[in-house]
Write a protein that holds these residues in place. Structure first.
Motif, PDB file in Angstrom:
ATOM      1  N   UNK A   1     -49.535  53.091  45.277  1.00  0.00           N
ATOM      2  CA  UNK A   1     -50.534  53.074  46.352  1.00  0.00           C
ATOM      3  C   UNK A   1     -50.162  54.003  47.511  1.00  0.00           C
ATOM      4  N   UNK A   2     -49.046  53.732  48.182  1.00  0.00           N
ATOM      5  CA  UNK A   2     -48.650  54.551  49.326  1.00  0.00           C
ATOM      6  C   UNK A   2     -48.380  55.994  48.916  1.00  0.00           C
ATOM      7  N   UNK A   3     -47.780  56.143  47.765  1.00  0.00           N
ATOM      8  CA  UNK A   3     -47.459  57.479  47.291  1.00  0.00           C
ATOM      9  C   UNK A   3     -48.719  58.297  47.041  1.00  0.00           C
ATOM     10  N   UNK A   4     -49.716  57.677  46.453  1.00  0.00           N
ATOM     11  CA  UNK A   4     -50.975  58.361  46.184  1.00  0.00           C
ATOM     12  C   UNK A   4     -51.666  58.753  47.485  1.00  0.00           C
TER      13      UNK A   4
ATOM     14  N   UNK B   1     -40.195  60.864  42.899  1.00  0.00           N
ATOM     15  CA  UNK B   1     -39.786  59.629  43.583  1.00  0.00           C
ATOM     16  C   UNK B   1     -40.668  58.457  43.168  1.00  0.00           C
ATOM     17  N   UNK B   2     -41.987  58.642  43.225  1.00  0.00           N
ATOM     18  CA  UNK B   2     -42.902  57.565  42.829  1.00  0.00           C
ATOM     19  C   UNK B   2     -42.734  57.180  41.375  1.00  0.00           C
ATOM     20  N   UNK B   3     -42.517  58.173  40.543  1.00  0.00           N
ATOM     21  CA  UNK B   3     -42.312  57.915  39.127  1.00  0.00           C
ATOM     22  C   UNK B   3     -41.024  57.132  38.889  1.00  0.00           C
ATOM     23  N   UNK B   4     -39.994  57.385  39.704  1.00  0.00           N
ATOM     24  CA  UNK B   4     -38.731  56.649  39.556  1.00  0.00           C
ATOM     25  C   UNK B   4     -38.937  55.167  39.824  1.00  0.00           C
TER      26      UNK B   4
ATOM     27  N   UNK C   1     -50.055  59.942  38.480  1.00  0.00           N
ATOM     28  CA  UNK C   1     -50.015  59.932  39.947  1.00  0.00           C
ATOM     29  C   UNK C   1     -50.703  61.168  40.520  1.00  0.00           C
ATOM     30  N   UNK C   2     -50.501  62.312  39.886  1.00  0.00           N
ATOM     31  CA  UNK C   2     -51.120  63.547  40.352  1.00  0.00           C
ATOM     32  C   UNK C   2     -52.641  63.464  40.261  1.00  0.00           C
ATOM     33  N   UNK C   3     -53.145  62.952  39.164  1.00  0.00           N
ATOM     34  CA  UNK C   3     -54.591  62.841  38.953  1.00  0.00           C
ATOM     35  C   UNK C   3     -55.217  61.911  39.984  1.00  0.00           C
TER      36      UNK C   3
END
Length: 603
Positions: free
Chosen positions: A133-136, A365-368, A399-401
């Motif tokens: 959420x925050x990362x997106x 980072x988000x993926x980790x 996440x990119x999409x």
């Protein structure tokens, strides 16, 4: 505007280098999850420090700074300059603690510091809450800036910018992992700095602006130059200076400036060779981030007030820009259209570099979080290293999409900054105290997280503020919203802390044995362990927090005086610049002495 062959050459060479690095390190990065997310914990301080700076060199940052300067003047930047205190607290107090923890992500900390089902829930929930959420939201704000730059400078439709910028970034991020991110950040840093400085120098000297002296004397600029806010303006003083310095820096969770360290800053500290390298990296980052880097953006923002004094003038010059994307933050991109061939290519490459550096870091980072703290914990506890790397690459693409889709619906950078800041209000004190106060438990963090989010949503989407505090009569002005969220959230999590059971003796003693945080906040745990015949302290371990706070204060004086002195040298205020430069030299000398004493406790 049209790009020349020279401009395209700069951009093509830049893309080739970045993709080449991604392919070059892809085999080793895919070896295991530690390599993919932490590069085997072998990174030196200077490379990690440059990576931190490059990561925060995002495309939305010059837009945000431009929006702030045009709206509130140079002093408006205190809304983020205040986070220097947080950053230096991380440098001199928390960096060594994070490196000693040896966790894979900062969320793994939860099941080291807390125990049982609440700790497990907290780790998994925040993996999605922060990692997704925050990362997106953060990546969407960066992509929004890229959309605006592409629209003004290249005449691109939003979807064209999203596809073009995102495709290359997600490719080298998914292939190269953390090592690819850090290696490309090294290149991106120098490209981004060259572009920012080159653009500022050229744009201040275009005929419409007339040079630095004419800029300083322009009627649209003179009231925007002060580095400190107007102390006679009560609202500006409170919102732009007092609240950030007195409350905001310690109370709010914000990406890149988390109290107590966290997020991608923690990821880099965890990837460092040792504790000294973790400290060196974060200190170098804070010097560059606050003292030097903002001024090229500030100069362009001030120059834009001469060329485009209001939003209407920007719209008149660029009528094809959709009305929902119009704002003061567009002025930075508008100014860049005046760059000559060659320099334009360098600046465009630097903006692409800034975008790619930030997005690639956020993706990794988000993926980790998704891999270590959700997939490994919740979905597949027996996952192999190969499966974890595969999930990491898939989540990077997803996440990119999602962030690209959200970017198409947003309007301006300051809007996102305010949302993220308010959502984290009141939670920061926990991240500072949880290392040094045994009584904080998992329920403290759970209640703070939900309280801050719910209260923020209610205040922004309902008439709660007006209903409770009679906003129409001025009893609850808009500048009180942030302190109100902090106060209520803090009261709620403190109440929850004392209403719930503390963590078990086993959990607390295990944490203390591993980290050795020291201090009066752990005295009860140490005494109880001694009474039970269990020694959890090390003989040679000293409590370094007092020394760390001293170093933090000296570091703040050093960096703020460098920042002010730089500004006054640019303004031509020689006496003030010389005085501040002298103070910076003294602060640097005292900081070196304090640091040498601290190293004795680390080595």
């Amino acid at each position: 505007m049209e790009l020349s062959t020279l401009d395209y050459s700069f951009i093509i060479v830049f893309f080739s280098i970045v993709l080449g690095i991604g392919f070059y390190v892809s085999k080793k990065s895919g070896k295991n999850s530690s390599e993919f997310f932490l590069s085997g914990r072998t990174m030196p301080w200077w490379l990690l420090g440059l990576s931190m700076v490059a990561t925060t060199f995002s495309t939305d940052t010059p837009n945000l700074v431009t929006d702030i300067v045009r709206t509130n003047g140079v002093s408006g930047n205190w809304v983020w300059w205040a986070f220097l205190i947080t950053g230096l607290l991380t440098v001199f107090v928390y960096a060594k603690l994070w490196r000693k923890s040896n966790v894979n992500t900062d969320l793994e900390f939860y099941e080291m510091r807390y125990g049982g089902a609440p700790a497990s829930f907290l780790r998994k929930f925040r993996a999605i809450y922060l990692g997704a959420l925050f990362n997106i939201i953060t990546m969407a704000s960066v992509t929004l800036a890229a959309i605006k730059i592409g629209g003004i400078m290249l005449g691109l439709e939003p979807w064209e910018t999203v596809v073009g910028a995102g495709l290359i970034t997600v490719t080298f991020s998914a292939l190269g992992g953390f090592k690819g991110v850090v290696y490309t950040d090294f290149v991106l840093f120098f490209v981004a700095m060259a572009g920012a400085i080159g653009a500022a120098y050229y744009l201040v000297n275009i005929p419409e602006v007339g040079g630095i002296e004419a800029l300083m004397a322009n009627e649209n600029v003179t009231d925007k130059l002060n580095i400190l806010p107007d102390f006679s303006n009560k609202k500006a003083l409170i919102t732009l200076f007092i609240i950030p310095l007195a409350v905001q820096w310690w109370s709010s969770w914000y990406p890149g400036a988390e109290p107590g360290g966290g997020g991608y800053i923690a990821q880099r500290m965890l990837a460092a060779k040792d504790e000294n390298h973790a400290i060196g990296a974060t200190f170098f980052f804070n010097i560059m981030h606050y003292a030097l880097r903002p001024w090229p953006w500030i100069l362009v923002a001030l120059a834009s007030l001469v060329v485009y004094p209001d939003v209407a003038s920007i719209h008149e010059a660029f009528p094809h820009i959709a009305e929902d994307k119009l704002g003061h933050d567009l002025a930075y991109s508008a100014m860049l259209t005046k760059l000559p061939s060659g320099l334009l290519g360098v600046v465009l490459a630097s903006l692409i570099a800034a975008y790619m550096s930030t997005i690639s870091t956020q993706l990794n980072w988000g993926s980790s979080y998704i891999v270590f703290d959700f997939y490994k914990q919740q979905v597949n506890p027996n996952a192999t290293e190969k499966q974890m790397v595969a999930v990491g690459r898939i989540s990077t693409v997803v996440l990119m999409i999602l962030s690209a889709g959200l970017a198409l619906a947003l309007e301006n950078a300051l809007q996102i900054f305010d949302i993220l800041l308010t959502f984290g209000a009141g939670t920061g004190l926990i991240f500072i105290l949880r290392w040094f106060w045994w009584r904080i438990n998992a329920w403290s963090e759970i209640t703070a997280m939900f309280a801050s989010g719910i209260i923020s949503i209610l205040l922004k989407t309902t008439s709660l503020g007006a209903f409770l505090f009679a906003e129409t009569t001025g009893v609850f002005p808009d500048w009180m919203e942030y302190p109100f969220v902090v106060l209520v959230t803090t009261a709620i999590w403190l109440s929850a802390t004392f209403m719930t059971q503390p963590e078990s003796k086993e959990t607390l003693r295990s944490f203390y044995t591993r980290i050795q945080p020291g201090g009066p906040g752990w005295a009860k745990v140490v005494m109880d362990a001694n009474a039970d015949g269990q020694k959890i302290t090390k003989d040679n371990e000293k409590w370094s927090v007092p020394q760390g706070i001293t170093a933090m204060l000296l570091g703040c004086i050093l960096i703020y005086t460098i920042m002010f002195a730089t500004g006054y040298w640019i303004y031509g205020r020689t006496e003030a610049a010389l005085l501040l430069t002298g103070i910076a030299v003294i602060a640097a000398f005292l900081l070196i002495r304090a640091w040498n004493k601290m190293k004795e406790n680390i080595l």
